[in-house]
Design a protein around this motif. Structure first.
Motif, PDB file in Angstrom:
ATOM      1  N   PHE A 103     -39.286 -10.571  32.855  1.00  0.00           N
ATOM      2  CA  PHE A 103     -37.956 -10.567  32.521  1.00  0.00           C
ATOM      3  C   PHE A 103     -37.601 -11.681  33.348  1.00  0.00           C
ATOM      4  O   PHE A 103     -37.824 -11.898  34.607  1.00  0.00           O
ATOM      5  N   VAL A 104     -37.208 -12.785  33.043  1.00  0.00           N
ATOM      6  CA  VAL A 104     -36.857 -14.229  33.509  1.00  0.00           C
ATOM      7  C   VAL A 104     -35.387 -14.216  33.488  1.00  0.00           C
ATOM      8  O   VAL A 104     -34.840 -14.691  32.621  1.00  0.00           O
ATOM      9  N   SER A 105     -34.616 -14.139  34.790  1.00  0.00           N
ATOM     10  CA  SER A 105     -33.340 -13.907  34.749  1.00  0.00           C
ATOM     11  C   SER A 105     -32.826 -12.758  33.611  1.00  0.00           C
ATOM     12  O   SER A 105     -31.872 -13.200  32.995  1.00  0.00           O
ATOM     13  N   GLY A 106     -33.523 -11.818  33.418  1.00  0.00           N
ATOM     14  CA  GLY A 106     -33.465 -11.049  32.093  1.00  0.00           C
ATOM     15  C   GLY A 106     -32.878  -9.756  32.228  1.00  0.00           C
ATOM     16  O   GLY A 106     -33.077  -9.260  33.137  1.00  0.00           O
ATOM     17  N   LEU A 107     -32.233  -9.086  31.205  1.00  0.00           N
ATOM     18  CA  LEU A 107     -31.701  -7.684  31.182  1.00  0.00           C
ATOM     19  C   LEU A 107     -32.742  -6.790  30.563  1.00  0.00           C
ATOM     20  O   LEU A 107     -33.513  -7.151  29.861  1.00  0.00           O
ATOM     21  N   ALA A 108     -32.884  -5.491  31.411  1.00  0.00           N
ATOM     22  CA  ALA A 108     -33.765  -4.610  31.026  1.00  0.00           C
ATOM     23  C   ALA A 108     -32.932  -3.247  30.908  1.00  0.00           C
ATOM     24  O   ALA A 108     -32.912  -2.598  31.948  1.00  0.00           O
ATOM     25  N   PRO A 109     -32.047  -3.066  29.804  1.00  0.00           N
ATOM     26  CA  PRO A 109     -31.259  -1.918  29.739  1.00  0.00           C
ATOM     27  C   PRO A 109     -32.176  -0.827  29.644  1.00  0.00           C
ATOM     28  O   PRO A 109     -33.311  -0.618  28.974  1.00  0.00           O
ATOM     29  N   GLU A 110     -31.281   0.427  30.144  1.00  0.00           N
ATOM     30  CA  GLU A 110     -31.675   1.782  29.687  1.00  0.00           C
ATOM     31  C   GLU A 110     -31.285   1.924  28.152  1.00  0.00           C
ATOM     32  O   GLU A 110     -30.358   1.255  27.744  1.00  0.00           O
ATOM     33  N   ALA A 111     -31.713   2.954  27.471  1.00  0.00           N
ATOM     34  CA  ALA A 111     -31.267   3.233  26.150  1.00  0.00           C
ATOM     35  C   ALA A 111     -29.827   3.647  26.336  1.00  0.00           C
ATOM     36  O   ALA A 111     -29.477   4.538  27.175  1.00  0.00           O
ATOM     37  N   GLY A 112     -28.988   3.086  25.374  1.00  0.00           N
ATOM     38  CA  GLY A 112     -27.433   3.539  25.353  1.00  0.00           C
ATOM     39  C   GLY A 112     -26.779   2.424  26.418  1.00  0.00           C
ATOM     40  O   GLY A 112     -25.463   2.104  26.084  1.00  0.00           O
ATOM     41  N   GLU A 113     -27.322   1.762  27.048  1.00  0.00           N
ATOM     42  CA  GLU A 113     -26.549   0.395  27.886  1.00  0.00           C
ATOM     43  C   GLU A 113     -26.630  -0.774  27.183  1.00  0.00           C
ATOM     44  O   GLU A 113     -27.423  -0.727  26.251  1.00  0.00           O
ATOM     45  N   SER A 114     -25.830  -1.748  27.579  1.00  0.00           N
ATOM     46  CA  SER A 114     -25.588  -2.791  26.779  1.00  0.00           C
ATOM     47  C   SER A 114     -25.545  -3.983  27.747  1.00  0.00           C
ATOM     48  O   SER A 114     -25.355  -3.642  28.838  1.00  0.00           O
ATOM     49  N   ALA A 115     -25.611  -5.212  27.380  1.00  0.00           N
ATOM     50  CA  ALA A 115     -25.276  -6.282  28.267  1.00  0.00           C
ATOM     51  C   ALA A 115     -23.935  -6.251  28.876  1.00  0.00           C
ATOM     52  O   ALA A 115     -23.667  -6.561  30.232  1.00  0.00           O
ATOM     53  N   SER A 169     -21.974  -3.382  29.420  1.00  0.00           N
ATOM     54  CA  SER A 169     -22.128  -2.193  30.057  1.00  0.00           C
ATOM     55  C   SER A 169     -22.701  -2.543  31.579  1.00  0.00           C
ATOM     56  O   SER A 169     -22.168  -1.810  32.636  1.00  0.00           O
ATOM     57  N   LEU A 170     -23.837  -3.053  31.625  1.00  0.00           N
ATOM     58  CA  LEU A 170     -24.298  -3.504  32.737  1.00  0.00           C
ATOM     59  C   LEU A 170     -23.566  -4.513  33.564  1.00  0.00           C
ATOM     60  O   LEU A 170     -23.598  -4.209  34.734  1.00  0.00           O
ATOM     61  N   GLY A 171     -22.908  -5.414  33.038  1.00  0.00           N
ATOM     62  CA  GLY A 171     -21.955  -6.220  33.675  1.00  0.00           C
ATOM     63  C   GLY A 171     -21.045  -5.560  34.315  1.00  0.00           C
ATOM     64  O   GLY A 171     -20.499  -5.920  35.429  1.00  0.00           O
ATOM     65  N   GLU A 172     -20.453  -4.553  33.818  1.00  0.00           N
ATOM     66  CA  GLU A 172     -19.346  -3.803  34.301  1.00  0.00           C
ATOM     67  C   GLU A 172     -19.786  -2.817  35.418  1.00  0.00           C
ATOM     68  O   GLU A 172     -18.815  -2.934  36.212  1.00  0.00           O
ATOM     69  N   ARG A 173     -21.127  -2.478  35.523  1.00  0.00           N
ATOM     70  CA  ARG A 173     -21.393  -1.998  36.845  1.00  0.00           C
ATOM     71  C   ARG A 173     -21.611  -2.922  37.935  1.00  0.00           C
ATOM     72  O   ARG A 173     -21.537  -2.438  38.973  1.00  0.00           O
ATOM     73  N   THR A 225     -23.537 -13.548  18.886  1.00  0.00           N
ATOM     74  CA  THR A 225     -22.416 -12.570  18.573  1.00  0.00           C
ATOM     75  C   THR A 225     -21.735 -11.863  19.597  1.00  0.00           C
ATOM     76  O   THR A 225     -22.653 -11.334  20.623  1.00  0.00           O
ATOM     77  N   GLN A 226     -20.543 -11.497  19.624  1.00  0.00           N
ATOM     78  CA  GLN A 226     -19.837 -10.847  20.652  1.00  0.00           C
ATOM     79  C   GLN A 226     -20.299  -9.329  20.636  1.00  0.00           C
ATOM     80  O   GLN A 226     -20.714  -8.677  21.714  1.00  0.00           O
ATOM     81  N   GLY A 227     -20.600  -8.810  19.273  1.00  0.00           N
ATOM     82  CA  GLY A 227     -21.157  -7.474  18.836  1.00  0.00           C
ATOM     83  C   GLY A 227     -22.590  -7.199  19.622  1.00  0.00           C
ATOM     84  O   GLY A 227     -22.835  -6.253  19.935  1.00  0.00           O
ATOM     85  N   ALA A 228     -23.509  -8.367  19.607  1.00  0.00           N
ATOM     86  CA  ALA A 228     -24.875  -8.255  20.139  1.00  0.00           C
ATOM     87  C   ALA A 228     -24.541  -7.970  21.632  1.00  0.00           C
ATOM     88  O   ALA A 228     -25.533  -7.122  22.199  1.00  0.00           O
ATOM     89  N   LEU A 229     -23.677  -8.495  22.425  1.00  0.00           N
ATOM     90  CA  LEU A 229     -23.840  -8.217  23.930  1.00  0.00           C
ATOM     91  C   LEU A 229     -23.310  -6.848  24.309  1.00  0.00           C
ATOM     92  O   LEU A 229     -23.309  -6.353  25.323  1.00  0.00           O
ATOM     93  N   GLY A 230     -22.476  -6.112  23.156  1.00  0.00           N
ATOM     94  CA  GLY A 230     -21.944  -5.011  23.491  1.00  0.00           C
ATOM     95  C   GLY A 230     -22.628  -4.050  22.789  1.00  0.00           C
ATOM     96  O   GLY A 230     -22.404  -2.494  22.844  1.00  0.00           O
ATOM     97  N   GLU A 231     -24.031  -4.212  22.017  1.00  0.00           N
ATOM     98  CA  GLU A 231     -24.536  -3.199  21.200  1.00  0.00           C
ATOM     99  C   GLU A 231     -25.493  -2.583  22.042  1.00  0.00           C
ATOM    100  O   GLU A 231     -26.339  -3.114  23.199  1.00  0.00           O
ATOM    101  N   PRO A 232     -25.373  -0.942  22.035  1.00  0.00           N
ATOM    102  CA  PRO A 232     -26.257  -0.265  22.905  1.00  0.00           C
ATOM    103  C   PRO A 232     -27.652  -0.591  22.599  1.00  0.00           C
ATOM    104  O   PRO A 232     -27.909  -0.586  21.597  1.00  0.00           O
ATOM    105  N   ALA A 233     -28.490  -0.364  23.661  1.00  0.00           N
ATOM    106  CA  ALA A 233     -29.988  -0.840  23.661  1.00  0.00           C
ATOM    107  C   ALA A 233     -30.788   0.517  23.098  1.00  0.00           C
ATOM    108  O   ALA A 233     -30.127   1.728  23.250  1.00  0.00           O
ATOM    109  N   GLY A 234     -31.621   0.330  22.244  1.00  0.00           N
ATOM    110  CA  GLY A 234     -32.501   1.456  21.985  1.00  0.00           C
ATOM    111  C   GLY A 234     -33.526   1.630  23.015  1.00  0.00           C
ATOM    112  O   GLY A 234     -33.537   1.365  24.031  1.00  0.00           O
ATOM    113  N   PRO A 235     -34.658   2.624  22.839  1.00  0.00           N
ATOM    114  CA  PRO A 235     -35.535   2.791  23.920  1.00  0.00           C
ATOM    115  C   PRO A 235     -36.284   1.496  24.456  1.00  0.00           C
ATOM    116  O   PRO A 235     -36.446   0.587  23.479  1.00  0.00           O
ATOM    117  N   GLY A 236     -36.370   1.520  25.678  1.00  0.00           N
ATOM    118  CA  GLY A 236     -36.963   0.307  26.193  1.00  0.00           C
ATOM    119  C   GLY A 236     -38.655   0.415  26.673  1.00  0.00           C
ATOM    120  O   GLY A 236     -38.851   1.564  27.211  1.00  0.00           O
TER     121      GLY A 236
END
Length: 263
Positions: A116-128, A130-134, A188-199
């Motif tokens: 992960f290079v400056s990369g996001l690693a969300p839990e299932a159900g998290e999004s870019a 939602s992680l930003g809100e935390r 797309t705006q939707g991609a950043l808000g889309e919940p992640a699947g299993p990681g």
């Protein structure tokens, strides 16, 4: 103790300064293919300095053209590339591309590591989003241009060109940042808000590297995700921006090679 300091202590974050890059190995495992996945507001060419170093050390490299349309679409696209490779793969994701590689690697037997290079690693159900809100200290939202509507009802997001250098790539030369701003790929705006699947980071070994001055994804969020994933390595590059793979390609390539050599 500040939360960032606690996280750093917990995962053993190594802080590098400019000129503090670890040396490359003399004998890489050349059978391992490196697949690089760019994130939003960038493109495959953002990996060029890393590609040059990996290729010079004998690694096969693929820089995937991430569609940036929806998280599932993008992950499925990368998963098909992974499936077409015969032999072990290291998946490397920048920014939103971290979400993509984590989902793309899920269930892929030939993926031996995630970087992960400056990369996001969300839990299932998290999004870019939602992680930003935390960890709400990033300033990306303030740097975005008005969304561009698309025929399918989606909305494309760009970083305002005048703000791109300071927001996204403050530690690269201004001329390079101007070119990047003009050629940036929208998400797309939707991609950043889309919940992640299993990681896949829950079962596949992971490595994390990021810049201390990342304005898109705060350093505390990077440390949190690395700790949660039980990262093999967590490296913060002092003074680096969100595009650490451009400004500190040697350090990034070295980490990727260490992942490729890992048992």
């Amino acid at each position: 103790m500040h939360r960032w300091m606690k996280l750093a202590a917990a995962i053993g974050v190594l802080t590098l300064t400019s000129g503090g890059a670890p040396a490359h190995a003399a004998a890489p495992t050349r059978a391992t293919t490196i697949i690089l996945v760019h994130g939003a507001f960038a493109g495959s060419s953002s990996w060029n300095p890393v590609i040059a170093k990996l290729a010079s050390d004998g690694y096969p490299v693929i820089a995937a053209a991430n569609p940036l349309r929806s998280l599932k679409t993008d992950a499925d696209y990368v998963a098909r590339i992974v499936g077409a490779v015969h032999g072990p793969v290291i998946l490397v994701g920048h920014s939103y591309g971290g979400e993509v590689i984590s989902m793309a690697a899920y269930g892929a037997d030939n993926v031996k590591g995630l970087v992960f290079v400056s990369g996001l690693a969300p839990e299932a159900g998290e999004s870019a989003a939602s992680l930003g809100e935390r960890f709400p200290t990033g300033t990306l939202a303030q740097a975005l241009a008005p969304p561009v509507p698309q025929a399918d009802g989606s909305q494309d997001l760009y970083i305002t060109q005048a703000k791109y250098w300071s927001q996204f790539a403050a530690d690269v030369p201004e001329a390079a940042a101007v070119e990047m701003a003009a050629t940036q790929r929208p998400v797309t705006q939707g991609a950043l808000g889309e919940p992640a699947g299993p990681g896949a980071w829950k079962t596949v070994p992971s490595w994390f590297i990021w810049g201390s001055d990342d304005k898109n994804i705060p350093s505390a969020l990077h440390a949190f995700m690395a700790h949660r994933a039980g990262a093999k390595e967590a490296v913060e590059v002092k003074g680096a921006s969100h595009v650490v793979m451009l400004s500190h390609a040697t350090e990034v390539a070295a980490m990727i090679e260490r992942a490729a050599r890992a048992p």
